[in-house]
Design a protein around this motif. Structure first.
Motif, PDB file in Angstrom:
ATOM      1  N   ASP A 139       0.664  -1.524  -0.023  1.00 46.62           N
ATOM      2  CA  ASP A 139       0.008  -0.227  -0.643  1.00 46.62           C
ATOM      3  C   ASP A 139       0.855   0.979   0.342  1.00 46.62           C
ATOM      4  N   MET A 147      -9.431   0.436  -1.636  1.00 51.76           N
ATOM      5  CA  MET A 147      -9.286  -0.672  -2.062  1.00 51.76           C
ATOM      6  C   MET A 147     -10.350  -0.764  -2.215  1.00 51.76           C
ATOM      7  N   HIS A 188      -5.705  -3.267  -5.755  1.00 51.36           N
ATOM      8  CA  HIS A 188      -5.859  -2.060  -5.588  1.00 51.36           C
ATOM      9  C   HIS A 188      -7.085  -1.407  -6.626  1.00 51.36           C
TER      10      HIS A 188
END
Length: 175
Positions: free
Chosen positions: A36, A163, A134
């Motif tokens: 992330d 997300m 993603h």
């Protein structure tokens, strides 16, 4: 615990996988979808060995694990599939995930490997399995849909990024 499918073997990582793992995880097109934060590429085989040791440690509590995905036809390492507790998860928040070498994309390996791991998790009593992708990762979102996972929308919960959350309860297996 090894799992098998028609075309794949899902197995524990071995030290001799390190050069192939370095090849895969040194690629921007793979790594941009993992994690992330900023994309971090592996640059040395020792980094790959460290990942292997960490992943094998994460595989000590079944049904959770981080499996190497190998083709049966030629025993080529093509990627990984995982079933792990999400970061900062509440009870029962288990994530399925996968990544593959670009040469293995588009052949159905991610779906095939994830189906086996999902069945393994449900057989062990998991009530549901989650996936987070993603936002731009359409290929992984398509795998989630092929796995029968429902799109729960965008979340900013387990990772420091927005997300897309997918969910599949065990009941969906029997529908």
């Amino acid at each position: 615990m090894d799992l098998t499918t028609r075309r794949l073997t899902l197995r524990a990582w071995r030290d001799d996988d390190a050069p192939r793992l370095l090849d895969i995880m040194s690629r921007e097109e793979v790594m941009r979808w993992l994690g992330d934060g900023p994309t971090v590429l592996l640059t040395e085989v020792d980094q790959a060995r460290q990942r292997i040791a960490r992943w094998n440690g994460l595989s000590l509590t079944p049904p959770l694990g981080y499996w190497a995905v190998e083709t049966k036809a030629d025993a080529e390492l093509v990627g990984a599939v995982l079933l792990l507790t999400l970061p900062n998860a509440t009870a029962g928040e288990v994530e399925i995930g996968w990544w593959l070498h670009p040469d293995a994309w588009g052949q159905g390996y991610a779906t095939e490997a994830a189906q086996a791991v999902m069945a393994h998790g449900f057989a062990a009593g998991l009530p549901e399995i989650l996936a987070v992708t993603h936002l731009g990762n359409e290929p992984s979102m398509n795998v989630c849909r092929k796995l029968g996972m429902s799109d729960e929308g965008v979340v900013h919960r387990w990772y420091d990024a927005d997300m897309r959350l997918f969910r599949r309860p065990v009941a969906a297996v029997h529908e």
